[in-house]
Structure formats: C-alpha cells, structure tokens
Design an enzyme around this catalytic site. Structure first.
Site, PDB file in Angstrom:
ATOM      1  N   SER A 240       0.839  -1.203   0.000  1.00 37.54           N
ATOM      2  CA  SER A 240       0.000   0.000   0.000  1.00 37.54           C
ATOM      3  C   SER A 240       0.869   1.247   0.000  1.00 37.54           C
ATOM      4  O   SER A 240       2.103   1.165   0.043  1.00 37.54           O
ATOM      5  CB  SER A 240      -0.907  -0.007   1.227  1.00 37.54           C
ATOM      6  OG  SER A 240      -0.100   0.118   2.380  1.00 37.54           O
ATOM      7  N   LYS A 241       0.206   2.376  -0.010  1.00 31.43           N
ATOM      8  CA  LYS A 241       0.857   3.689  -0.076  1.00 31.43           C
ATOM      9  C   LYS A 241       2.021   3.842   0.895  1.00 31.43           C
ATOM     10  O   LYS A 241       3.011   4.493   0.592  1.00 31.43           O
ATOM     11  CB  LYS A 241      -0.171   4.794   0.212  1.00 31.43           C
ATOM     12  CG  LYS A 241      -0.945   5.204  -0.992  1.00 31.43           C
ATOM     13  CD  LYS A 241      -0.314   6.454  -1.631  1.00 31.43           C
ATOM     14  CE  LYS A 241      -0.777   6.698  -3.047  1.00 31.43           C
ATOM     15  NZ  LYS A 241       0.225   6.340  -4.058  1.00 31.43           N
ATOM     16  N   ARG A 242       1.844   3.259   2.092  1.00 31.32           N
ATOM     17  CA  ARG A 242       2.897   3.482   3.089  1.00 31.32           C
ATOM     18  C   ARG A 242       4.220   2.820   2.677  1.00 31.32           C
ATOM     19  O   ARG A 242       5.271   3.162   3.197  1.00 31.32           O
ATOM     20  CB  ARG A 242       2.443   3.011   4.469  1.00 31.32           C
ATOM     21  CG  ARG A 242       2.417   1.529   4.657  1.00 31.32           C
ATOM     22  CD  ARG A 242       1.652   1.130   5.906  1.00 31.32           C
ATOM     23  NE  ARG A 242       1.149  -0.213   5.765  1.00 31.32           N
ATOM     24  CZ  ARG A 242       1.830  -1.306   6.108  1.00 31.32           C
ATOM     25  NH1 ARG A 242       3.029  -1.178   6.647  1.00 31.32           N
ATOM     26  NH2 ARG A 242       1.321  -2.493   5.949  1.00 31.32           N
ATOM     27  N   GLY A 244       5.295   2.910  -0.526  1.00 26.10           N
ATOM     28  CA  GLY A 244       5.821   3.672  -1.665  1.00 26.10           C
ATOM     29  C   GLY A 244       4.750   3.777  -2.726  1.00 26.10           C
ATOM     30  O   GLY A 244       3.565   3.587  -2.452  1.00 26.10           O
TER      31      GLY A 244
END
Ligand code: GLU
Length: 470
Positions: A240-242, A244
């Site tokens: 997920s976004k966390r 990258g």
C-alpha cells in the site's frame, strides 16, 4: 478450445500495481496459448464513476504495452442483459423476490447475533407464496443458493478449494432499484464474452464460489479460475501507499521503462527457475500457471531498480530518447534543440550504462542541452574556487591549440597537465573541468563529453568558469 482471458478493472482513479500484474498475467496466458485477452471496465458504480479514472487505466495499460482484443467493454452498458438474466433465473424458480426492508434485515441480524446464529439473510422469502407479496415495496431478487453439500472450485493456482454451502447465503442479484449487483454482472459478462480462464487476486476467491452458483444455475460453463496471492510490501503487509508508489503512473513518472516493469511484475509472483531477466518474448513462451507462487511475494524496490538499469542499458537509443525526452524537457522547461538532440544521441551509449532510472539519465544528460551560463550545484561550486583558476587557464590554453578535438586528444592534454602539476592524478584535472562543463560533479566520461560539446562550447564554458574563479 481457444483461450479467452480478460482484464476487468474497476475504475478507482488509477491502476494499482497489483492490477497491472493481473493484466500482465492474463495477457501472457492468452499470448502463450494463441488466445485473446479482453478488456472490460467494471464501471457499474455510477455514483463514483469518472471518465478520468477510465482514461487513467487505459493509459496505464497502453504505457505497459499490453494490448487487448476487441473494443473496451463497458460493464454498465450491459446492464439490461444482466437484468434479463436475473429475471430469467426468477422465472425458472432459481431466484426469488425478497421484500425485506432495511429495518427488517437489521432486526433479523441483531436477533441472530444475540442467539449466536449466523447473521446471513435467513431466506424468509425463499419459499413464500406470491400471495404474500406486499404492495408498495420494491423487492430485491436473490439467488436460491444450494442449501446442502459444498461448492468446489478446481483452482489452477490454489488447487481444489471447497466451501460448505452453509457458508454461502442467498445473495442479491438485482437491487430494489433494479440495478444488477457486481456478482451477477461479472458472471453474465464473463459468459457472454466467452471468457475461458480467469486469473485474478485471491481476494476474489470468496466471490468465485458465489459466481459459480450463478454459472451453475444458468447451466453455463464455469471458467477456469486461478486466484493469485496478493503483492505484499517489503515488511510483509499488503502493498500500500505506506510502502511507496502503488500506481503504474507513478512508476512511469519515476522513470521506469515499461519492459522493466513487465519483467519485474512477472517475477513478482511467477518463477521460471532462477531466471531474473526475462524478455517479454521469452515470458510469452514460458508462461504457465504452474509457475505462479502460492504465497505472497514482497515488493523489492532494489530489484526493480536493477532490472530497470539493465533494460535502460540495453534499450535502443532512439527508443530511449523518446522515453527520456519528456523528463529532460520538464527540467529544461523548454523543448530540446536540434543540437541538444544530436549531443544526447552521441552520448547515449555512455549515459545509458550509468542510469538506474530515466530521471537519473535525464539529470546526467542535462548538461548537454543546457544553455551556458548555467548554475552550478554545491559540489561543483566548491570545486571551482580560486585555486582552480590557474589550472583552468592552463587547460583552456592547451585545448585551444588542439585542431583535432577528440576524447583522445583532450584526455592526452589533461594527462600532461596532471603529470606536470598534480603528480599524475588525472582526476584532479578532470574534476574541475567536469564542474566547469557540466555544473555538477557526476557525468559520463568528461573527455567524451567535451568532444561531444565541441571545442567552441567547451572554451565558452571554461571562460564562464574562469570568471567565477577569477
Ligand atoms: N473489478 C474487479 C477488480 O478490479 C475484478 C473482478 C474480477 O476479476 O472478477 O478488482
């Protein structure tokens, strides 16, 4: 039987890297078998629908160079057909109208919870006579799911997977506003489009059991399902976004080549022995479902960089130029001139050996197209101090005398100066020259670079640096 796969993303605004891998695997499977990959946009959620989101997916697929057969299919545009099938199932007694209101359903769930029973819909309308049907309430249509036995899927990735039918409810096919549910639309479209093989994330495995119930009720062939483990981040959590960048467009903008991305995504969940570098042609030849891993693979940014470096180094120079051009022009804030283009092409063999990403390549190519005078970075500034003034004067004096201005003659001149003044340390001459010519301290061979810039430009840039250091 000819193979037909499909890629059916929901337009959420961008294409997640997991979706890109799904597209790639379906594409490879189809190509390997000489079949087709169809492309369907699952755009039935009208409240959140946006055309930009559809365009983002199409652009991502195009950038990845994954083509599809036939037109882009809009699931929403098939709604009437989905409704027709729900009505057919109703007519054949395989589905029924349920008149429960939201309040009734809530109450039913709360009571079930209190009594420790399943909170599934309790099928209270399944066998009620038509005469009980109330006026003024729009019903939903529910499937009559099997009450006994189990539903079994021979999954090409997971093996045999089974669920006790007691775990499956009479799910909704048509909402009370007459719109079909996702479950129904997917089945009808997969059937109508002649889909034979479905490769998708294992987050859809639970849906597969329900979808099979609809296929069976219609007497349609069930496609061969293969549910793949999802992609995880380096720490093992769902990617997920966390961790990258998660979208294809972000990777494009960070300077990855589509072929590197394809190779990386292929390896992320599929293996052929220990092979790491696998060209797309080779992948088409080798791809099989057997090679799909059964446990989630972890995203590894270093591996992606190293593959990208490989593909950049081996790319055709003209193609590479077309990819790097927008990155350079964004930095320049204007178009690359004809001279600039020529210089980059002359330097490309050197530039491409050094870059892990197109961003890096663009950074290192910038000095070839920048108009002098330009600004120097901090390290270059530090090199171009008062002490280097005399050195630069001498370099300039020697270069001026060269008639044959090639990397060999330029290097010879610098070697001579290094021997005379720097105890033979060529770097001590090359570094200030590099700072003067590029404004930075990293570049391809400065002797080659000087040859490409040409004598007039080199002398002009040294003059500018001399003014600074004087
Ligand atoms: N639209 C679904 C998604 O984007 C895929 C459905 C399917 O593969 O059956 O996750």
């Amino acid at each position: 039987m000819s193979v037909v796969t499909r890629f059916p993303p929901s337009p959420t605004g961008f294409m997640h890297i997991g979706n890109a891998r799904t597209a790639l695997f379906n594409w490879l499977y189809a190509k390997h078998h000489g079949g087709k990959m169809l492309f369907r946009i699952e755009d039935t959620d009208r409240a959140r629908h946006s055309e930009e989101a559809v365009t983002a997916i199409i652009n991502s697929l195009k950038w990845l160079e994954l083509d599809w057969d036939g037109d882009v299919v809009s699931q929403f545009s098939n709604s009437n057909r989905h409704v027709e099938i729900a009505e057919q199932l109703l007519h054949e007694g395989k589905a029924y109208r349920c008149y429960c209101t939201e309040d009734e359903l809530r109450e039913m769930r709360e009571t079930a919870k209190k009594e420790g029973r399943s909170t599934f819909y309790d099928r209270r309308w399944r066998d009620r006579p038509e005469s009980d049907e109330p006026q003024g309430i729009e019903p939903v249509i529910r499937i009559k799911a099997p009450l006994e036995g189990e539903t079994v899927i021979e999954d090409s990735v997971q093996g045999t997977v089974r669920v006790d039918n007691k775990e499956l409810d009479d799910f909704i096919l048509l909402r009370s506003d007459g719109t079909p549910t996702y479950m129904l639309s997917v089945v009808v479209d997969d059937h109508d489009m002649g889909v034979t093989h479905v490769l998708r994330g294992d987050d859809h495995l639970n849906n597969a059991f329900r979808q099979k119930i609809i296929f069976d009720a219609m007497g349609w062939d069930v496609p061969v399902y293969g549910h793949m483990p999802l992609i995880h981040g380096p720490d093992g959590g769902k990617f997920s976004k966390r961790h990258g960048a998660t979208s294809v467009e972000e990777y494009r903008d960070m300077g990855y080549l589509p072929e590197a991305m394809r190779n990386y995504l292929l390896r992320l969940g599929w293996a052929h022995g220990n092979d790491e570098i696998i060209s797309t042609d080779q992948a088409i030849e080798w791809f099989d479902v057997k090679g799909i891993g059964k446990s989630p693979s972890r995203f590894d940014f270093k591996k992606l960089d190293s593959l990208n470096g490989h593909y950049i180094a081996h790319a055709d120079n003209e193609r590479l130029y077309s990819f790097v051009q927008p990155f350079i022009e964004r930095r320049l804030d204007t178009e690359i001139s004809e001279t600039g283009h020529k210089r980059i092409m002359l330097c490309m063999d050197e530039l491409k050996k050094r870059a892990k990403t197109l961003l890096q390549l663009a950074d290192e190519a910038l000095f070839l197209v920048k108009e002098a005078p330009f600004s120097y970075d901090e390290k270059a500034k530090a090199l171009l101090d008062h002490d280097t003034h005399t050195l630069l004067m001498r370099i300039k004096g020697s270069l001026e005398t060269l008639n044959d201005f090639t990397h060999v003659t330029i290097q010879d001149v610098c070697k001579e100066i290094a021997n005379d003044e720097m105890e033979g340390k060529l770097g001590k001459v090359a570094m200030p020259l590099r700072a003067a010519l590029t404004g930075t301290t990293v570049s391809p061979s400065i002797f080659h670079a000087a040859e490409i810039l040409g004598k007039d430009e080199v002398l002009k840039r040294i003059d500018i640096a001399l003014e600074r250091t004087g």
